[in-house]
Design a protein around this motif. Sequence first.
Motif, PDB file in Angstrom:
ATOM      1  N   GLN A   1       0.902  -1.156  -0.106  1.00  0.00           N
ATOM      2  CA  GLN A   1      -0.031  -0.067   0.159  1.00  0.00           C
ATOM      3  C   GLN A   1       0.841   1.292  -0.120  1.00  0.00           C
ATOM      4  O   GLN A   1       1.858   1.173   0.414  1.00  0.00           O
ATOM      5  CB  GLN A   1      -0.891  -0.097   1.074  1.00  0.00           C
ATOM      6  CG  GLN A   1      -2.032  -1.054   1.291  1.00  0.00           C
ATOM      7  CD  GLN A   1      -2.872  -1.184  -0.052  1.00  0.00           C
ATOM      8  OE1 GLN A   1      -3.109  -0.230  -0.260  1.00  0.00           O
ATOM      9  NE2 GLN A   1      -3.503  -2.455  -0.407  1.00  0.00           N
TER      10      GLN A   1
ATOM     11  N   ASN B   1      -3.851  -8.210   5.643  1.00  0.00           N
ATOM     12  CA  ASN B   1      -3.004  -7.525   5.934  1.00  0.00           C
ATOM     13  C   ASN B   1      -1.989  -8.291   6.935  1.00  0.00           C
ATOM     14  O   ASN B   1      -2.016  -8.677   7.690  1.00  0.00           O
ATOM     15  CB  ASN B   1      -3.558  -6.561   6.753  1.00  0.00           C
ATOM     16  CG  ASN B   1      -2.647  -5.312   7.158  1.00  0.00           C
ATOM     17  OD1 ASN B   1      -1.462  -5.433   6.731  1.00  0.00           O
ATOM     18  ND2 ASN B   1      -3.003  -4.320   7.875  1.00  0.00           N
TER      19      ASN B   1
ATOM     20  N   HIS C   1      -0.172  -6.615   1.942  1.00  0.00           N
ATOM     21  CA  HIS C   1      -1.249  -7.530   1.829  1.00  0.00           C
ATOM     22  C   HIS C   1      -0.880  -8.721   0.918  1.00  0.00           C
ATOM     23  O   HIS C   1      -0.189  -8.307  -0.138  1.00  0.00           O
ATOM     24  CB  HIS C   1      -2.523  -6.715   1.249  1.00  0.00           C
ATOM     25  CG  HIS C   1      -3.069  -5.739   2.217  1.00  0.00           C
ATOM     26  ND1 HIS C   1      -4.381  -4.991   1.738  1.00  0.00           N
ATOM     27  CD2 HIS C   1      -2.600  -5.210   3.433  1.00  0.00           C
ATOM     28  CE1 HIS C   1      -4.391  -4.196   3.044  1.00  0.00           C
ATOM     29  NE2 HIS C   1      -3.416  -4.255   3.775  1.00  0.00           N
TER      30      HIS C   1
ATOM     31  N   ARG D   1       4.383   0.989   5.102  1.00  0.00           N
ATOM     32  CA  ARG D   1       3.575   0.471   4.054  1.00  0.00           C
ATOM     33  C   ARG D   1       3.169  -0.707   4.540  1.00  0.00           C
ATOM     34  O   ARG D   1       3.664  -1.600   5.083  1.00  0.00           O
ATOM     35  CB  ARG D   1       4.198   0.413   2.600  1.00  0.00           C
ATOM     36  CG  ARG D   1       4.702   1.531   2.148  1.00  0.00           C
ATOM     37  CD  ARG D   1       5.688   1.298   1.005  1.00  0.00           C
ATOM     38  NE  ARG D   1       4.621   1.487  -0.150  1.00  0.00           N
ATOM     39  CZ  ARG D   1       4.875   2.078  -1.348  1.00  0.00           C
ATOM     40  NH1 ARG D   1       6.187   2.620  -1.400  1.00  0.00           N
ATOM     41  NH2 ARG D   1       4.148   2.138  -2.325  1.00  0.00           N
ATOM     42  N   HIS D   2       1.586  -0.767   4.406  1.00  0.00           N
ATOM     43  CA  HIS D   2       0.872  -2.047   4.937  1.00  0.00           C
ATOM     44  C   HIS D   2       1.215  -3.199   3.709  1.00  0.00           C
ATOM     45  O   HIS D   2       1.102  -2.831   2.520  1.00  0.00           O
ATOM     46  CB  HIS D   2      -0.714  -1.843   5.120  1.00  0.00           C
ATOM     47  CG  HIS D   2      -0.908  -1.198   6.331  1.00  0.00           C
ATOM     48  ND1 HIS D   2      -0.858  -1.909   7.558  1.00  0.00           N
ATOM     49  CD2 HIS D   2      -0.907  -0.073   6.780  1.00  0.00           C
ATOM     50  CE1 HIS D   2      -1.110  -1.034   8.640  1.00  0.00           C
ATOM     51  NE2 HIS D   2      -1.176   0.218   8.054  1.00  0.00           N
TER      52      HIS D   2
ATOM     53  N   GLY E   1       1.044  -6.760   8.098  1.00  0.00           N
ATOM     54  CA  GLY E   1       1.562  -5.902   8.756  1.00  0.00           C
ATOM     55  C   GLY E   1       2.244  -4.464   7.984  1.00  0.00           C
ATOM     56  O   GLY E   1       2.195  -4.305   6.967  1.00  0.00           O
ATOM     57  N   LEU E   2       2.664  -3.835   9.028  1.00  0.00           N
ATOM     58  CA  LEU E   2       3.210  -2.523   8.600  1.00  0.00           C
ATOM     59  C   LEU E   2       4.865  -2.537   8.215  1.00  0.00           C
ATOM     60  O   LEU E   2       5.595  -2.767   9.348  1.00  0.00           O
ATOM     61  CB  LEU E   2       3.258  -1.236   9.371  1.00  0.00           C
ATOM     62  CG  LEU E   2       3.266   0.135   9.129  1.00  0.00           C
ATOM     63  CD1 LEU E   2       2.794   0.601   8.058  1.00  0.00           C
ATOM     64  CD2 LEU E   2       3.371   0.882  10.311  1.00  0.00           C
TER      65      LEU E   2
END
Length: 101
Positions: free
Chosen positions: A35, A51, A46, A43-44, A53-54
């Motif tokens: 993302q 999801n 997927h 940034r996330h 994680g960041l």
Amino acid sequence: MITAPRTRTRPPCRMRVRSADGTVVCMSSARIVIQPPAPAGGRHVHVDGENLGLAQSDMDVVEFLRRSGLPDAEPLLDDPAWVEWRGGGAHDYGGPSASTA
């Protein structure tokens, strides 16, 4: 769990778009979506809509993908058949710059 293909064939593309740098990217076939950078950085990530994680760096992305069953993900980060980078530049995790921190 995701697995890398044995060969580097590209899955069929249902929708092609032109990215900011002018390359044509297949949007519907990428299983990994990174993302846009968050305002505070990161940034996330997927995979198949989940999801993971960041991420603050490519190494975070590689670790998330390793934990989801893809042990050798680093070469895939620049392969648009596998990874769709949304917003910002690829490998840019945003956040405050060092000069303003």
